[in-house]
Design an enzyme around this catalytic site. Structure first.
Site, PDB file in Angstrom:
ATOM      1  N   ASP A 134       0.799  -1.176  -0.013  1.00 30.32           N
ATOM      2  CA  ASP A 134       0.007   0.117  -0.040  1.00 30.32           C
ATOM      3  C   ASP A 134       0.759   1.176   0.109  1.00 30.32           C
ATOM      4  OD1 ASP A 134      -3.124   0.773   0.866  1.00 30.32           O
ATOM      5  OD2 ASP A 134      -1.681   2.231   1.753  1.00 30.32           O
ATOM      6  N   ASP A 156      -8.796  -0.053   1.788  1.00 32.67           N
ATOM      7  CA  ASP A 156      -8.924   0.544   0.666  1.00 32.67           C
ATOM      8  C   ASP A 156     -10.323   0.032  -0.086  1.00 32.67           C
ATOM      9  OD1 ASP A 156      -6.607   1.251   0.960  1.00 32.67           O
ATOM     10  OD2 ASP A 156      -5.564   0.586  -0.968  1.00 32.67           O
ATOM     11  N   THR A 198      -3.147   5.823  -3.930  1.00 35.42           N
ATOM     12  CA  THR A 198      -2.180   6.365  -3.006  1.00 35.42           C
ATOM     13  C   THR A 198      -0.642   5.852  -3.901  1.00 35.42           C
ATOM     14  OG1 THR A 198      -2.073   4.339  -1.684  1.00 35.42           O
ATOM     15  CG2 THR A 198      -3.048   6.058  -0.827  1.00 35.42           C
ATOM     16  N   THR A 199      -0.726   4.780  -4.276  1.00 36.55           N
ATOM     17  CA  THR A 199       0.557   4.649  -5.156  1.00 36.55           C
ATOM     18  C   THR A 199       0.345   5.523  -6.369  1.00 36.55           C
ATOM     19  OG1 THR A 199       0.240   2.340  -4.460  1.00 36.55           O
ATOM     20  CG2 THR A 199       2.028   2.875  -5.880  1.00 36.55           C
TER      21      THR A 199
HETATM   22  P1  ADP Z   1      -2.946   2.472  -5.847  1.00 30.75           P
HETATM   23  O1  ADP Z   1      -2.426   2.544  -4.462  1.00 30.75           O
HETATM   24  O2  ADP Z   1      -2.654   3.820  -6.557  1.00 30.75           O
HETATM   25  O3  ADP Z   1      -4.668   2.102  -5.930  1.00 30.75           O
HETATM   26  P2  ADP Z   1      -2.807  -0.130  -6.908  1.00 30.75           P
HETATM   27  O4  ADP Z   1      -1.632  -1.204  -6.693  1.00 30.75           O
HETATM   28  O5  ADP Z   1      -3.966  -0.649  -6.342  1.00 30.75           O
HETATM   29  O6  ADP Z   1      -2.311   1.282  -6.455  1.00 30.75           O
HETATM   30  O7  ADP Z   1      -2.905  -0.166  -8.513  1.00 30.75           O
HETATM   31  C1  ADP Z   1      -3.912   0.772  -9.331  1.00 30.75           C
HETATM   32  C2  ADP Z   1      -3.978   0.677 -10.380  1.00 30.75           C
HETATM   33  O8  ADP Z   1      -3.617  -0.616 -11.104  1.00 30.75           O
HETATM   34  C3  ADP Z   1      -4.776   1.414 -11.078  1.00 30.75           C
HETATM   35  O9  ADP Z   1      -4.468   2.183 -12.311  1.00 30.75           O
HETATM   36  C4  ADP Z   1      -5.645   0.274 -11.917  1.00 30.75           C
HETATM   37  O10 ADP Z   1      -6.627   0.762 -12.770  1.00 30.75           O
HETATM   38  C5  ADP Z   1      -4.603  -0.757 -12.218  1.00 30.75           C
HETATM   39  N1  ADP Z   1      -5.233  -2.218 -12.236  1.00 30.75           N
HETATM   40  C6  ADP Z   1      -5.623  -2.816 -11.166  1.00 30.75           C
HETATM   41  N2  ADP Z   1      -6.045  -4.076 -11.304  1.00 30.75           N
HETATM   42  C7  ADP Z   1      -5.518  -4.351 -12.584  1.00 30.75           C
HETATM   43  C8  ADP Z   1      -5.432  -5.477 -13.801  1.00 30.75           C
HETATM   44  N3  ADP Z   1      -6.033  -6.612 -13.188  1.00 30.75           N
HETATM   45  N4  ADP Z   1      -4.989  -5.244 -14.835  1.00 30.75           N
HETATM   46  C9  ADP Z   1      -4.602  -3.848 -15.161  1.00 30.75           C
HETATM   47  N5  ADP Z   1      -4.480  -2.919 -14.399  1.00 30.75           N
HETATM   48  C10 ADP Z   1      -4.930  -2.969 -13.288  1.00 30.75           C
HETATM   49 MG    MG Z   2      -5.464   0.653  -5.450  1.00 33.34          MG
END
Ligand code: ADP
Ligand code: MG
Length: 541
Positions: free
Chosen positions: A60, A391, A93-94
């Site tokens: 996270d 989240d 957040t990332t």
């Molecule tokens: P954050 O903390 O920013 O939410 P995440 O690790 O949850 O970081 O990543 C979020 C990003 O990953 C978003 O841009 C989302 O659209 C993308 N994402 C999530 N699942 C998938 C998937 N199965 N394939 C491609 N992109 C994905």
């Molecule tokens: Mg996320």
């Protein structure tokens, strides 16, 4: 108080002009570099040793940045970003830090070419306004009451997390919890899960045994072992006052001259407590819970009437119990009314898990609060599961509040990027370049997703750009598991519009802010505090 005076001497660090900007950029980039690999479904975890020697395992963004210890003020402000994002919308957040880092690194060229930061910032904000408008245009509404719709969105948030293996269960838990605490007030829907859906982590057992209770639980036992530990359809009275004689403040003195006086004093105390207890017992409660103490004498009265008591319950827990069983917390026992008694719970039970007693107020008819019980192998795992769940609940809440979605997997970023590039053609002057930089920076999200799953960045990104080239196919993004270009509608990957716009807003604003800084002055001198020291630069010196 007098304002502190900054003395500029050889011990005071000062960075001016270009140098200040460049070091700020470098620091911000360094931070965003750290968490790049944790974006997306194939994210890596980070193991962080915190100051007290404990370890944190997480992917996270906010949790990582919260734990790491940095000196540079610019790096700190990037960390603040992800905190803001976490508080505002809970997810993304990332992405925020990655995007801000990319934007700053694209800004370096402007500084080198002596474009004034004000011009750059101006371009950023124009692009930001357009980006938000474009995102809204590309968004779509869903019906949250249709089965499966909400699940899909929450699932795509959980999919990037450690718990993705237990995705379905987590999605169900998050949605259940949010639906429980949801309160509809006309058009306004609020779901205050931070206060009313409490996560209780109990190490041991299997993650699959985690569940949302139809009521609440808390780590407490009845005051005395002889009291009933299981009551069906209990009548519950909640108090936030002590059930004992109120002693005077610590400075009060009582002077007793005769032996009978002492006797009288004791009697008074007894009468007082008896009065309170009678007030309460009039309403035939089965359970009395107080946030404060309950004296032995009061316990005696209660035990006689077979009432179970719990004392010194935390305020927050008491609030949850009140919402779960429909009771009102009472501060004056003489004002107690029948409607204050909670009758909504089906079962009051105290049971032992491991070495500890837990009280359950469950099977509630119309619970507006709940506890989420998480089981799992170790505390580290449970902590990460809890963060993931937070989240997921945030996303569920966002969607319930405003059911507007955009495509995930970098699709919306690519679409905005393309649209901005097109728009930039009509912009004249130097502003055009920073405007385009925002467009370019947005590509970092799909690119990082591709990078993180190990696919060929150049090939996939070229294919993705080609898809978006004519401004159609705005729903195409990358499948973060396979590293292929796909239509997000077939993958079912959607995210709340609010999260996306907030992500873009926060990161652009932060980048703009850092660029506007042309002076970093540190008042910390080496002599005073050698440990934390003056501002440190991680790139030069
Ligand atoms: P954050 O903390 O920013 O939410 P995440 O690790 O949850 O970081 O990543 C979020 C990003 O990953 C978003 O841009 C989302 O659209 C993308 N994402 C999530 N699942 C998938 C998937 N199965 N394939 C491609 N992109 C994905
Ligand atoms: Mg996320």
């Amino acid at each position: 108080m007098q304002a502190p005076v900054l003395v500029l001497n050889e011990q005071t660090q000062r960075d001016t002009g270009r140098r200040a900007q460049l070091t700020n950029i470098a620091a911000a980039k360094a931070v965003s570099e750290i968490i790049r690999t944790t974006l997306g479904p194939r994210a890596m975890l980070k193991m962080i040793l915190d100051a007290s020697g404990g370890i944190v395992l997480t992917n996270d963004g906010n949790a990582i940045l919260r734990e790491i210890d940095v000196n540079h003020p610019a790096a700190k402000s990037i960390i603040e970003l992800s905190k803001t994002q976490d508080e505002e919308v809970g997810d993304g957040t990332t992405s925020v830090s990655v995007l801000a880092g990319e934007l700053l690194s694209l800004s370096e060229q402007f500084l080198e070419r002596n474009i004034h930061p004000t011009v750059v910032v101006n371009g950023f904000f124009r692009a930001l306004n357009d980006a938000v408008a474009i995102a809204e245009e590309l968004s779509m509404q869903i019906d949250v009451n249709k089965p499966g719709e909400l699940d899909k969105v929450v699932a795509s948030c959980v999919g990037t997390k450690y718990v993705s293996r237990y995705g379905d269960l987590m999605v169900k838990i998050a949605i259940d919890a949010v639906n429980t605490v949801k309160v509809e007030d006309g058009d306004r829907i609020t779901a205050d899960f931070k206060n009313y859906a409490k996560v209780e982590k109990i190490p041991g057992g299997d993650l699959n045994e985690s569940k949302v209770l139809s009521g609440v639980m808390f780590n407490k036992d009845v005051v005395s072992g002889t009291m009933r530990r299981r009551i069906e359809n209990p009548r519950i009275i909640l108090l936030d006052t002590p059930v004992q004689y109120q002693k005077g403040e610590s400075q009060t003195n009582i002077e007793l001259t005769k032996g009978e006086d002492f006797q009288r004093l004791m009697e008074l105390e007894e009468e007082y407590v008896q009065k309170i207890c009678e007030d309460i017992l009039k309403f035939n409660p089965d359970v009395v819970i107080s946030e404060k103490g309950i004296s032995d004498l009061a316990l005696h009265f209660f035990s006689k009437k077979n009432v179970s008591c719990i004392r010194r319950l935390r305020k927050t827990d008491n609030n949850r119990v009140a919402r779960a069983c429909g009771a009102t917390i009472v501060s004056r026992t003489d004002e107690l009314k029948e409607s204050d008694v909670g009758t909504g719970a089906g079962l009051f039970e105290v049971s032992k898990i491991g070495d500890e007693y837990f009280t359950y107020v469950v099977d509630c008819k119309d619970a507006k609060a709940c506890s989420i019980v998480l089981r799992g192998g170790s505390k580290d795992v449970l902590n990460e599961v809890e963060r993931n769940l937070q989240d997921a609940m945030c996303v569920a809440r966002n969607v319930v509040k405003k059911p507007t979605l955009v495509c995930g997997g970098g699709a919306i970023e690519m679409a905005i990027s393309h649209a901005l590039m097109e728009k930039s053609k009509s912009i004249e002057g130097v502003v055009q370049q920073p405007y385009q930089a925002v467009a370019q920076a947005l590509e970092v999200i799909p690119r990082t997703l591709v990078e993180n799953c190990g696919a060929s960045v150049v090939r996939v990104m070229t294919a993705l750009r080609a898809k978006h080239a004519n401004g159609e196919n705005t729903t195409f993004g990358v499948d973060g598991m396979k590293g292929e270009v796909v239509d997000m509608r077939t993958l079912g990957l959607f995210e709340p519009l609010e999260v996306k716009t907030q992500t873009i807003k926060t990161s652009v604003e932060a980048a703009a802010m850092l660029l506007r800084i042309d002076d970093v002055v540190s008042g910390i001198t080496r002599k005073q505090d050698p440990a934390s020291g003056p501002v440190q630069h991680d790139d030069d010196d």
